[in-house]
Design an enzyme around this catalytic site. Structure first.
Site, PDB file in Angstrom:
ATOM      1  CB  CYS A   1      -2.934   7.923   9.884  1.00 33.35           C
ATOM      2  SG  CYS A   1      -2.914   6.648   8.798  1.00 33.35           S
TER       3      CYS A   1
ATOM      4  CD  GLU B   1      -1.628   6.351  13.735  1.00 29.12           C
ATOM      5  OE1 GLU B   1      -2.446   6.915  12.986  1.00 29.12           O
ATOM      6  OE2 GLU B   1      -1.547   4.937  13.969  1.00 29.12           O
TER       7      GLU B   1
HETATM    8  O1  LIG Z   1      -2.691   3.527  12.068  1.00 26.96           O
HETATM    9  C1  LIG Z   1      -3.603   3.754  11.490  1.00 26.96           C
HETATM   10  C2  LIG Z   1      -4.421   3.084  10.452  1.00 26.96           C
HETATM   11  C3  LIG Z   1      -5.451   3.334   9.545  1.00 26.96           C
HETATM   12  N1  LIG Z   1      -6.010   4.545   9.986  1.00 26.96           N
HETATM   13  C4  LIG Z   1      -7.199   5.366   9.221  1.00 26.96           C
HETATM   14  C5  LIG Z   1      -6.755   5.634   7.723  1.00 26.96           C
HETATM   15  C6  LIG Z   1      -8.092   5.635   7.316  1.00 26.96           C
HETATM   16  O2  LIG Z   1      -8.790   6.765   7.666  1.00 26.96           O
HETATM   17  C7  LIG Z   1      -8.898   4.507   7.906  1.00 26.96           C
HETATM   18  C8  LIG Z   1      -8.701   3.012   7.216  1.00 26.96           C
HETATM   19  O3  LIG Z   1      -7.522   2.636   6.904  1.00 26.96           O
HETATM   20  O4  LIG Z   1      -7.913   4.351   9.114  1.00 26.96           O
HETATM   21  C9  LIG Z   1      -5.404   5.632  10.997  1.00 26.96           C
HETATM   22  O5  LIG Z   1      -5.692   6.687  11.254  1.00 26.96           O
HETATM   23  N2  LIG Z   1      -4.441   5.010  11.667  1.00 26.96           N
HETATM   24 ZN   LIG Z   2      -0.942   6.068   9.222  1.00 24.60          ZN
END
Ligand SMILES: O=c1ccn([C@H]2C[C@H](O)[C@@H](CO)O2)c(=O)[nH]1
Ligand SMILES: [Zn+2]
Length: 131
Positions: free
Chosen positions: A54, A56
Site C-alpha cells: 500500500c 501508506e
Molecule cells: O489504504 C489503502 C487501500 C488500498 N491500497 C492499494 C492496495 C492495492 O494496490 C490497491 C487496491 O486495493 O490499492 C492502498 O495503497 N492503500
Molecule cells: Zn494498506
C-alpha cells in the site's frame, strides 16, 4: 497544527507515481513526522498479487529510512474514490509509529474531506508500548 493541505498535495503527487496496473486503483499517502518533514509514497503492485503493498506502507518506509519514527498526521488520496480509509494492515503499521491521537486525513481530488483519528480507526489497538 499545520495546514494539512501541504500533506494532501504531497499525497496527490505520490499517487501520480503509483504502480497499480493490476487493480488500476492508484493511491498516494503522505506522513508529517514529529521532525516536521513530509514523507510520501504510492502503492506498488505485483503480478503475484499478494506481494504488492500500500501507499501508506511506502510512506512509512520513507520515514523510517530517513531516521524518523514518529507520525503526527497522515493524508491519503485515491484516484477512483472520494475518501479511502487505510486498510487494516496499514492502520496497524501507522500505530507502530503513531498514537490513538494521530490524525488521518481522508482526501478527494481537491483536498481533505474528513479527518479522523487513528484511535477511531483502530480502537483498543495493540501497540509497541504494550509489549
Ligand atoms: O489504504 C489503502 C487501500 C488500498 N491500497 C492499494 C492496495 C492495492 O494496490 C490497491 C487496491 O486495493 O490499492 C492502498 O495503497 N492503500
Ligand atoms: Zn494498506
Amino acid at each position: 497544527m499545520s495546514d494539512p493541505h501541504d500533506l494532501f498535495e504531497a499525497a496527490k503527487a505520490a499517487m501520480a507515481k503509483a504502480y497499480a496496473p493490476h487493480s488500476n486503483f492508484p493511491v498516494g499517502a503522505a506522513i508529517r513526522s514529529a521532525g516536521g518533514a513530509i514523507y510520501s509514497g504510492c502503492n506498488v503492485e505485483n503480478a503475484s498479487y499478494p506481494e504488492g503493498w500500500c501507499a501508506e506502507t511506502s510512506a512509512i518506509a520513507q520515514m523510517v529510512g530517513a531516521g524518523e519514527r514518529a507520525i503526527i498526521e497522515v493524508a491519503i488520496v485515491a484516484g477512483k474514490v472520494a475518501c479511502i480509509p487505510p486498510c487494516g494492515g496499514c492502520r496497524q503499521r501507522i500505530r507502530e509509529f503513531g498514537t490513538a491521537d494521530t490524525r488521518i486525513h481522508l482526501c478527494d481530488a481537491t483536498g481533505v474531506v474528513e479527518t479522523v483519528t487513528l484511535g477511531e480507526l483502530l480502537p483498543r489497538a495493540f501497540g509497541p508500548e504494550g509489549r
